[in-house]
Design a protein around this motif. Structure first.
Motif, PDB file in Angstrom:
ATOM      1  N   PRO A 125       0.808  -1.227   0.000  1.00 45.77           N
ATOM      2  CA  PRO A 125       0.000   0.000   0.000  1.00 45.77           C
ATOM      3  C   PRO A 125       0.838   1.273   0.000  1.00 45.77           C
ATOM      4  N   SER A 126       1.982   1.256   0.665  1.00 52.29           N
ATOM      5  CA  SER A 126       2.838   2.452   0.699  1.00 52.29           C
ATOM      6  C   SER A 126       3.402   2.765  -0.683  1.00 52.29           C
ATOM      7  N   HIS A 127       3.712   1.738  -1.478  1.00 54.90           N
ATOM      8  CA  HIS A 127       4.182   1.953  -2.853  1.00 54.90           C
ATOM      9  C   HIS A 127       3.073   2.579  -3.686  1.00 54.90           C
ATOM     10  N   ILE A 128       1.882   1.997  -3.597  1.00 53.21           N
ATOM     11  CA  ILE A 128       0.751   2.458  -4.403  1.00 53.21           C
ATOM     12  C   ILE A 128       0.431   3.920  -4.084  1.00 53.21           C
ATOM     13  N   GLU A 129       0.471   4.277  -2.812  1.00 54.12           N
ATOM     14  CA  GLU A 129       0.204   5.667  -2.418  1.00 54.12           C
ATOM     15  C   GLU A 129       1.223   6.620  -3.044  1.00 54.12           C
ATOM     16  N   SER A 130       2.499   6.235  -3.049  1.00 54.89           N
ATOM     17  CA  SER A 130       3.516   7.119  -3.629  1.00 54.89           C
ATOM     18  C   SER A 130       3.378   7.212  -5.147  1.00 54.89           C
ATOM     19  N   TRP A 131       2.891   6.157  -5.813  1.00 50.26           N
ATOM     20  CA  TRP A 131       2.718   6.181  -7.264  1.00 50.26           C
ATOM     21  C   TRP A 131       1.574   7.103  -7.679  1.00 50.26           C
ATOM     22  N   LYS A 132       0.506   7.149  -6.881  1.00 50.29           N
ATOM     23  CA  LYS A 132      -0.705   7.900  -7.255  1.00 50.29           C
ATOM     24  C   LYS A 132      -0.418   9.365  -7.580  1.00 50.29           C
ATOM     25  N   LYS A 133       0.570   9.943  -6.937  1.00 50.02           N
ATOM     26  CA  LYS A 133       0.892  11.360  -7.156  1.00 50.02           C
ATOM     27  C   LYS A 133       1.343  11.639  -8.581  1.00 50.02           C
ATOM     28  N   TYR A 134       1.904  10.625  -9.237  1.00 48.07           N
ATOM     29  CA  TYR A 134       2.528  10.820 -10.543  1.00 48.07           C
ATOM     30  C   TYR A 134       1.712  10.244 -11.701  1.00 48.07           C
ATOM     31  N   LEU A 135       0.649   9.518 -11.410  1.00 52.76           N
ATOM     32  CA  LEU A 135      -0.127   8.862 -12.457  1.00 52.76           C
ATOM     33  C   LEU A 135      -1.390   9.653 -12.784  1.00 52.76           C
ATOM     34  N   PRO A 136      -1.754   9.709 -14.068  1.00 53.66           N
ATOM     35  CA  PRO A 136      -3.008  10.382 -14.418  1.00 53.66           C
ATOM     36  C   PRO A 136      -4.197   9.625 -13.819  1.00 53.66           C
ATOM     37  N   LYS A 137      -5.272  10.317 -13.638  1.00 52.84           N
ATOM     38  CA  LYS A 137      -6.452   9.721 -12.993  1.00 52.84           C
ATOM     39  C   LYS A 137      -7.082   8.609 -13.832  1.00 52.84           C
ATOM     40  N   ASN A 138      -6.896   8.628 -15.148  1.00 51.15           N
ATOM     41  CA  ASN A 138      -7.565   7.659 -16.014  1.00 51.15           C
ATOM     42  C   ASN A 138      -6.731   6.409 -16.307  1.00 51.15           C
ATOM     43  N   VAL A 139      -5.629   6.188 -15.578  1.00 52.88           N
ATOM     44  CA  VAL A 139      -4.818   4.994 -15.793  1.00 52.88           C
ATOM     45  C   VAL A 139      -5.604   3.783 -15.332  1.00 52.88           C
ATOM     46  N   ALA A 140      -5.490   2.693 -16.114  1.00 56.78           N
ATOM     47  CA  ALA A 140      -6.196   1.453 -15.759  1.00 56.78           C
ATOM     48  C   ALA A 140      -5.753   0.979 -14.388  1.00 56.78           C
TER      49      ALA A 140
END
Length: 180
Positions: A159-174
């Motif tokens: 979960p900590s990885h996923i949280e850090s990734w969210k900042k850099y990914l567009p909202k519409n990524v699969a």
């Protein structure tokens, strides 16, 4: 462990490029081809060295991306267009293939409008016939997509990885299995 954990790789411009295994990402940082942007406390240890494992890295040279005006015809893009779902029965669990609506042996072309995703059982049932001859019906008519598919799906991870990734990914990524 290093092959199962994923790291988000950003372009020099902070645009997401891909996910890579932690081993490859760490090698990119150690070789000077990338820099660590974020880490979440995971540490890689050897007898003489301790390194924080990055969750997000940025390459230090701009990676030029091919921006096509049209979506390339490929099996991967057919699967994406049809949402990884058999277009005859709606199944997502069986092994998926692509099927020519009008079989190639009967003059059917390999094109966006003649190829759909089919599960193995439906593909075998249909065989060398048209869907109507096999008493099968398409869920939706195949079309050429007018939009570009994003090149990756968010992988599973802590979960900590996923949280850090969210900042850099567009909202519409699969959203992959990590969000289910």
């Amino acid at each position: 462990m290093l092959d199962s954990l994923k790291i988000l790789v950003l372009n020099y411009t902070y645009e997401p490029l891909q996910f890579c295994c932690a081993k490859r990402g760490l090698l990119m940082v150690l070789s000077g081809r990338a820099e660590e942007i974020e880490s979440d406390g995971y540490v890689i240890r050897s007898p003489s060295l301790s390194l924080p494992l990055p969750t997000v890295i940025r390459v230090l040279k701009v990676v030029k991306r091919n921006r096509r005006k049209q979506v390339a015809f490929s099996k991967k893009n057919i699967l994406r267009r049809d949402n990884y779902t058999c277009q005859y029965c709606g199944e997502r669990e069986h092994l998926l293939t692509v099927d020519h609506i009008l079989p190639k042996s009967r003059g059917g072309k390999t094109s966006w409008t003649n190829v759909v995703v089919a599960c193995k059982p439906c593909n075998l049932k249909k065989g060398n016939r048209t869907a109507s001859e096999a008493n099968m019906k398409l869920i939706k008519k195949p079309i050429r997509p007018e939009f570009s598919f994003h090149s990756f799906i968010i992988p599973e991870g802590p979960p900590s990885h996923i949280e850090s990734w969210k900042k850099y990914l567009p909202k519409n990524v699969a959203r992959g299995p990590a969000y289910n």
